[in-house]
Design a protein around this motif. Structure first.
Motif, PDB file in Angstrom:
ATOM      1  N   LEU A 134      31.357  41.387  24.296  1.00 58.05           N
ATOM      2  CA  LEU A 134      31.079  39.465  24.137  1.00 58.05           C
ATOM      3  C   LEU A 134      31.516  38.766  23.448  1.00 58.05           C
ATOM      4  CD1 LEU A 134      28.024  37.883  25.253  1.00 58.05           C
ATOM      5  CD2 LEU A 134      26.884  39.159  22.769  1.00 58.05           C
ATOM      6  N   VAL A 135      31.681  39.522  21.602  1.00 57.88           N
ATOM      7  CA  VAL A 135      32.439  38.090  20.894  1.00 57.88           C
ATOM      8  C   VAL A 135      33.327  37.630  21.639  1.00 57.88           C
ATOM      9  CG1 VAL A 135      33.818  37.571  18.927  1.00 57.88           C
ATOM     10  CG2 VAL A 135      31.422  38.770  18.472  1.00 57.88           C
ATOM     11  N   VAL A 136      34.474  38.636  22.183  1.00 60.48           N
ATOM     12  CA  VAL A 136      35.296  38.293  23.385  1.00 60.48           C
ATOM     13  C   VAL A 136      34.805  36.986  24.152  1.00 60.48           C
ATOM     14  CG1 VAL A 136      37.250  39.372  24.657  1.00 60.48           C
ATOM     15  CG2 VAL A 136      36.947  40.607  22.220  1.00 60.48           C
ATOM     16  N   LEU A 137      34.032  37.491  25.194  1.00 58.94           N
ATOM     17  CA  LEU A 137      33.809  36.489  26.287  1.00 58.94           C
ATOM     18  C   LEU A 137      33.278  35.447  25.531  1.00 58.94           C
ATOM     19  CD1 LEU A 137      33.295  37.561  29.495  1.00 58.94           C
ATOM     20  CD2 LEU A 137      30.955  37.813  28.319  1.00 58.94           C
ATOM     21  N   LEU A 138      32.535  35.100  24.504  1.00 60.60           N
ATOM     22  CA  LEU A 138      32.562  34.009  24.126  1.00 60.60           C
ATOM     23  C   LEU A 138      33.210  32.764  23.992  1.00 60.60           C
ATOM     24  CD1 LEU A 138      29.163  35.162  22.137  1.00 60.60           C
ATOM     25  CD2 LEU A 138      29.677  33.563  24.402  1.00 60.60           C
ATOM     26  N   GLN A 139      34.881  33.581  24.066  1.00 55.96           N
ATOM     27  CA  GLN A 139      35.908  32.697  23.880  1.00 55.96           C
ATOM     28  C   GLN A 139      35.646  31.623  24.917  1.00 55.96           C
ATOM     29  OE1 GLN A 139      36.550  32.606  20.636  1.00 55.96           O
ATOM     30  NE2 GLN A 139      35.276  34.507  20.340  1.00 55.96           N
ATOM     31  N   PHE A 140      36.051  32.538  26.135  1.00 53.83           N
ATOM     32  CA  PHE A 140      36.084  31.766  27.269  1.00 53.83           C
ATOM     33  C   PHE A 140      34.711  30.557  27.933  1.00 53.83           C
ATOM     34  CE2 PHE A 140      37.586  35.582  28.850  1.00 53.83           C
ATOM     35  CZ  PHE A 140      39.240  35.546  27.092  1.00 53.83           C
ATOM     36  N   ASN A 141      34.826  29.979  29.014  1.00 51.62           N
ATOM     37  CA  ASN A 141      33.892  28.605  29.375  1.00 51.62           C
ATOM     38  C   ASN A 141      32.687  29.898  29.573  1.00 51.62           C
ATOM     39  OD1 ASN A 141      34.250  29.452  32.415  1.00 51.62           O
ATOM     40  ND2 ASN A 141      36.045  28.831  32.064  1.00 51.62           N
ATOM     41  N   ARG A 142      32.093  28.460  29.765  1.00 49.92           N
ATOM     42  CA  ARG A 142      30.194  29.217  30.517  1.00 49.92           C
ATOM     43  C   ARG A 142      30.518  29.788  31.819  1.00 49.92           C
ATOM     44  NH1 ARG A 142      25.256  27.880  29.515  1.00 49.92           N
ATOM     45  NH2 ARG A 142      23.025  28.287  31.686  1.00 49.92           N
ATOM     46  N   PHE A 143      30.762  29.159  32.541  1.00 55.37           N
ATOM     47  CA  PHE A 143      30.968  30.018  34.405  1.00 55.37           C
ATOM     48  C   PHE A 143      31.960  31.765  33.752  1.00 55.37           C
ATOM     49  CE2 PHE A 143      32.934  31.236  38.056  1.00 55.37           C
ATOM     50  CZ  PHE A 143      32.079  31.373  38.631  1.00 55.37           C
ATOM     51  N   ALA A 144      32.668  32.040  33.257  1.00 58.35           N
ATOM     52  CA  ALA A 144      33.352  33.068  32.722  1.00 58.35           C
ATOM     53  C   ALA A 144      32.297  33.783  31.936  1.00 58.35           C
ATOM     54  CB  ALA A 144      34.603  32.992  32.244  1.00 58.35           C
ATOM     55  N   VAL A 145      31.975  32.875  30.806  1.00 55.96           N
ATOM     56  CA  VAL A 145      30.908  33.779  29.956  1.00 55.96           C
ATOM     57  C   VAL A 145      29.666  34.436  30.851  1.00 55.96           C
ATOM     58  CG1 VAL A 145      28.809  34.052  28.373  1.00 55.96           C
ATOM     59  CG2 VAL A 145      31.007  33.024  27.805  1.00 55.96           C
ATOM     60  N   LEU A 146      29.056  33.847  31.755  1.00 57.55           N
ATOM     61  CA  LEU A 146      28.638  34.283  32.679  1.00 57.55           C
ATOM     62  C   LEU A 146      28.692  35.613  33.928  1.00 57.55           C
ATOM     63  CD1 LEU A 146      26.510  31.028  33.645  1.00 57.55           C
ATOM     64  CD2 LEU A 146      25.796  33.476  32.439  1.00 57.55           C
ATOM     65  N   THR A 147      30.386  34.986  34.169  1.00 61.83           N
ATOM     66  CA  THR A 147      30.478  36.029  35.615  1.00 61.83           C
ATOM     67  C   THR A 147      31.071  37.487  34.406  1.00 61.83           C
ATOM     68  OG1 THR A 147      31.905  33.960  36.453  1.00 61.83           O
ATOM     69  CG2 THR A 147      32.718  36.673  36.440  1.00 61.83           C
ATOM     70  N   GLY A 148      31.339  37.568  33.166  1.00 58.41           N
ATOM     71  CA  GLY A 148      31.578  38.805  32.716  1.00 58.41           C
ATOM     72  C   GLY A 148      29.983  39.003  32.584  1.00 58.41           C
ATOM     73  N   ILE A 149      29.750  38.961  32.133  1.00 56.31           N
ATOM     74  CA  ILE A 149      28.397  39.550  32.205  1.00 56.31           C
ATOM     75  C   ILE A 149      27.986  39.599  33.261  1.00 56.31           C
ATOM     76  CG2 ILE A 149      25.416  38.925  31.542  1.00 56.31           C
ATOM     77  CD1 ILE A 149      26.280  37.185  29.518  1.00 56.31           C
ATOM     78  N   ALA A 150      27.957  39.618  34.464  1.00 60.93           N
ATOM     79  CA  ALA A 150      26.980  40.042  35.859  1.00 60.93           C
ATOM     80  C   ALA A 150      27.593  40.958  36.536  1.00 60.93           C
ATOM     81  CB  ALA A 150      27.675  38.963  36.775  1.00 60.93           C
ATOM     82  N   SER A 151      28.578  41.780  35.620  1.00 58.47           N
ATOM     83  CA  SER A 151      29.909  43.156  36.046  1.00 58.47           C
ATOM     84  C   SER A 151      28.635  44.368  35.140  1.00 58.47           C
ATOM     85  CB  SER A 151      30.806  43.127  35.528  1.00 58.47           C
ATOM     86  OG  SER A 151      31.090  43.155  33.891  1.00 58.47           O
TER      87      SER A 151
END
Length: 310
Positions: free
Chosen positions: A126-143
């Motif tokens: 999650l810390v890695v994912l939060l380095q990206f934009n909001r859309f990318a964060v939500l896309t990553g969480i969806a997986s």
């Protein structure tokens, strides 16, 4: 239990067995750091997507950082996924020769310890994912939904490799989500090509356990295809090359990317020619070689991105 008897059956003599502190070894085995091939295979679509998106954007400035963050994310999230898989499969793993020495069925760690370790890995992801934009964060969480249901699929369908493909190919969407804040048709076609690739290589992998799986009722495309595995691989590997080629054409890539795709295709063809489904050691070697196939394609896409950004 001695450390020698605690080693996972199909992974010995690696750095975890020889260099890691004894207390850490069961956890590193849970996350497959003794067998990192799965992390590399999860990473490949991430890197393909990042390089292709950078090439389309004619901007490779953030590409090095994205490559590093995807590397870290792939390894920790694959570790979390494997830990979850072992938690759900702990009773089944005890019945398969290759997996009964894993940390949970062999008693090296408890289920509660494994759950805590899974959460810790997910938080790093999650810390890695939060380095990206909001859309990318939500896309990553969806997986995570796909990751959560995958371990149960081999109990109910002959096609668990499709669900694995959906999970392991998610990175093909992430590069576009990070670069553009959206997922377009090019990303979706690349995703489809990666799914076909995963179905192919995981079918090869599953042939190692086909006999044990039949005894305990576990389903897989290896058991489904059986003697027709070579023909199935021609179909799925061929579809992977075609769809990835369509994605490259849509992205208007230059010659290095096409050269990378040609090398990727040649590698897959050699796997089909060499495969003997009754040779588990060969199946494992061919499965592992898909990292090299993925790196060949990535090298072409990376060269293309650098060329177009110049």
């Amino acid at each position: 239990m001695s450390d020698a008897s605690a080693r996972v059956a199909d992974s010995t003599g690696n750095w975890v067995d020889t260099l890691a502190p004894p207390w850490a070894r069961p956890y590193l085995r849970l996350s497959r750091f003794d067998r990192p091939i799965g992390s590399w295979l999860l990473l490949m679509p991430c890197w393909w997507s990042a390089a292709l998106a950078a090439g389309i954007a004619h901007d490779s400035g953030r590409l090095p950082l994205t490559i590093v963050l995807f590397f870290i994310g792939a390894f920790v999230m694959r570790g979390a996924g494997c830990t979850w898989n072992d938690i759900t499969d702990r009773d089944l793993d005890d019945k398969v020769e290759r997996t009964r020495s894993r940390p949970l069925p062999s008693g090296q760690v408890t289920t509660k310890q494994a759950l805590a370790f899974m959460v810790a890995q997910a938080l790093i992801g999650l810390v890695v994912l939060l380095q990206f934009n909001r859309f990318a964060v939500l896309t990553g969480i969806a997986s995570l939904l796909i990751v959560a249901i995958y371990p149960f699929m081999k109990r109910i369908t002959w096609w668990p490799q499709i669900v694995l493909g959906l999970a392991f190919s998610w990175g093909a969407l992430m590069g576009f989500a990070v670069t553009f804040g959206r997922i377009d048709v090019t990303a979706l076609v690349l995703y489809g090509g990666s799914i076909a690739w995963v179905i192919g290589y995981d079918t090869i992998y599953a042939h190692q356990d086909a006999e044990d799986d039949a005894l305990i009722g576990i389903k897989s495309t290896a058991r489904l295809f059986g003697a027709h595995t070579h023909q199935a691989l021609v179909l799925f590997y061929g579809l992977a090359v075609v769809l990835i080629g369509v994605a490259l054409a849509s992205g208007d890539v230059r010659w290095p990317a096409w050269l990378g795709l040609a090398a990727f295709a040649a590698h897959l063809a050699s796997q089909i020619v060499r495969l003997r489904i009754d040779d588990p050691a060969l199946c494992l070697r061919l499965f592992k070689s898909n990292r090299d196939a993925g790196l060949l394609l990535f090298a072409g896409l990376l060269a293309d991105a650098v060329m177009r950004a110049a």
